[in-house]
Design an enzyme around this catalytic site. Sequence first.
Site, mmCIF file in Angstrom:
data_model
loop_
_atom_site.group_PDB
_atom_site.id
_atom_site.type_symbol
_atom_site.label_atom_id
_atom_site.label_comp_id
_atom_site.label_asym_id
_atom_site.label_seq_id
_atom_site.Cartn_x
_atom_site.Cartn_y
_atom_site.Cartn_z
ATOM 1 N N ASN A 1 4.200 7.206 -6.047
ATOM 2 C CA ASN A 1 2.905 7.417 -6.318
ATOM 3 C C ASN A 1 2.839 8.980 -6.654
ATOM 4 O OD1 ASN A 1 0.181 7.541 -6.653
ATOM 5 N ND2 ASN A 1 -0.233 6.405 -4.791
ATOM 6 N N LYS B 1 3.991 6.020 -10.445
ATOM 7 C CA LYS B 1 2.710 5.899 -10.650
ATOM 8 C C LYS B 1 1.859 7.092 -11.406
ATOM 9 C CE LYS B 1 -1.515 3.177 -9.536
ATOM 10 N NZ LYS B 1 -1.994 2.338 -8.291
ATOM 11 N N THR C 1 -9.669 -3.425 -9.017
ATOM 12 C CA THR C 1 -10.849 -3.662 -8.508
ATOM 13 C C THR C 1 -11.143 -5.133 -8.532
ATOM 14 O OG1 THR C 1 -11.567 -1.377 -9.423
ATOM 15 C CG2 THR C 1 -13.412 -3.075 -9.251
ATOM 16 N N GLY D 1 -11.565 0.020 -12.498
ATOM 17 C CA GLY D 1 -12.384 -1.139 -12.897
ATOM 18 C C GLY D 1 -12.581 -1.055 -14.503
ATOM 19 N N ASN E 1 -13.414 4.879 -5.404
ATOM 20 C CA ASN E 1 -13.084 4.885 -3.984
ATOM 21 C C ASN E 1 -12.552 6.349 -3.672
ATOM 22 O OD1 ASN E 1 -9.775 5.279 -3.349
ATOM 23 N ND2 ASN E 1 -10.165 4.123 -5.355
ATOM 24 N N SER E 2 -12.451 6.574 -2.205
ATOM 25 C CA SER E 2 -11.691 7.666 -1.830
ATOM 26 C C SER E 2 -11.130 7.233 -0.727
ATOM 27 C CB SER E 2 -12.656 8.918 -1.663
ATOM 28 O OG SER E 2 -12.002 9.986 -1.188
ATOM 29 N N GLY F 1 -8.054 7.694 0.920
ATOM 30 C CA GLY F 1 -7.480 8.684 1.435
ATOM 31 C C GLY F 1 -6.181 8.199 2.133
ATOM 32 N N CYS G 1 -2.241 10.061 -6.169
ATOM 33 C CA CYS G 1 -3.324 9.752 -5.398
ATOM 34 C C CYS G 1 -4.568 10.898 -5.494
ATOM 35 C CB CYS G 1 -3.131 9.386 -3.970
ATOM 36 S SG CYS G 1 -4.356 9.136 -3.000
ATOM 37 N N LYS H 1 0.756 -1.272 0.000
ATOM 38 C CA LYS H 1 -0.010 0.025 0.031
ATOM 39 C C LYS H 1 0.941 1.258 -0.007
ATOM 40 C CE LYS H 1 -3.503 2.825 0.579
ATOM 41 N NZ LYS H 1 -4.197 3.057 -0.552
HETATM 42 C C1 SIN Z 1 -6.237 5.933 -1.805
HETATM 43 O O1 SIN Z 1 -5.672 5.388 -0.843
HETATM 44 O O2 SIN Z 1 -6.947 6.987 -1.725
HETATM 45 C C2 SIN Z 1 -6.078 5.293 -3.016
HETATM 46 C C3 SIN Z 1 -4.471 5.625 -3.250
HETATM 47 C C4 SIN Z 1 -4.304 6.043 -4.687
HETATM 48 O O3 SIN Z 1 -5.165 6.183 -5.681
HETATM 49 O O4 SIN Z 1 -3.205 6.375 -5.220
#
Ligand code: SIN
Length: 312
Positions: free
Chosen positions: A127, A164, A273, A222, A69-70, A72, A130, A45
Site C-alpha cells: 500500500n 495500491k 464503502t 464510495g 474515513n481517517s 490511521g 494511505c 487489513k
Molecule cells: C486507514 O487505515 O487509514 C485506511 C487505509 C488506507 O487508506 O490505505
Amino acid sequence: MADLSTSIAGVRLPNLFFNASGVWCQHEAELADLLKSESGSLITKSATFEQRQGNPEPRYKPLAGGSINSMGLPNEGFEYYLEYAKKFDYSQEKPLFISLSGLSLEDNKKMCQAFADAKLDCILEVNFSCPNVPGKPQLGYDMEAMEAALTALAPIINKPFGIKLPPYFDIAHFDAVAAIINKFDQVQFVTCVNSVGNGLAIDFETETALIKPKDGFGGLGGLMILQTALANVNAFHRRLTGGKQVIGVGGVTSGKEAFLHVLAGASAVQIGTQLKEEGPAAFGRIKKELEEIMAAKGYKSLDDFRGKVKTL
Ligand code: SIN
C-alpha cells in the site's frame, strides 16, 4: 451463465470481487466472514510492522453518496497476518492477498522479507497510498520515493506482487507513475484507487467536522469517487505493459459500477464503502447483478468487454 472468473498475477479467482483492504479484514473473524461469503478472494487489513490502535474515534462516517474515513491504519501488526497466511488453506478456491503498509521503507523491507522467507502462496499488495497517518505523506505522490521503494522491495519479494495507488488527477502523473511501474517486471498489478485523500465533511447544523482525526480531514470513498476511480483504472490499463493488470476499487455499489470498472480495464474489483455498510452479503447481490447485466448484453466472460470502453 456468465463466467465471472479472472486471474491476478497468474492466480485464479472464482469471481472478480473481493474486499478493499481495510474493510472487514482486520481480525480473523472478519476474514472468516469473507471466506464464507460469495467473494472471489480476500485481502487483509494493511499491516504495519507493529500493532496500531489507529486514529481517535469517530474516524469513519457514511455520507450521502459515499464515506469519509481517517482510520490511521489500525491493525494487529504484520506478524498476526503472517501467522494467518501460514495457516491459510491454499487448496480452497479463494486466493489470499496480504496488504502491507510499512511506515518506513525499512519496515516494508522487513515485512516483505518475512513473507518471502515463509514461502507462502499468498499475493502481496503493498500500500503506497494511505492518506490518514499524521506526518506520513502518501508514497504514491512522491515519484522518486516510490521508485526507490520498488527498487528495494521487488528483489526481496522476488515474485509477482501489486501496489495500491492513490488517485491521480493529471495526465502527466498517469504517464510518470506508469513509466516507473513499467520498469519493474515483478509488479504485476496496481490497485486503483485508494480513497480520495483529505476531504472535509462538515455537519450543517452543528457546524462541526464529522470525524475527529486531522481536524476532520479524511479519505473519501464510495459512489462519489466512481468517475475518479474509473479514470485511474483506464489510465493505467492503457499505459501498463508486460501483462500488468489493474484491480479497480472505488464507487462500486451494484453490478452496474462493477461492469463499468471492467469496461474501463479492471481485471478484478474490490469493494470498500458498500461492504462496510451492507456487510459481506453485498458480494452475492453485486455478483448476481453483474451476471444479469452480462447476460442482457450478451457477454459470456469478462474478457468479452474488459477495457473495451468506447470513446467519442
Ligand atoms: C486507514 O487505515 O487509514 C485506511 C487505509 C488506507 O487508506 O490505505
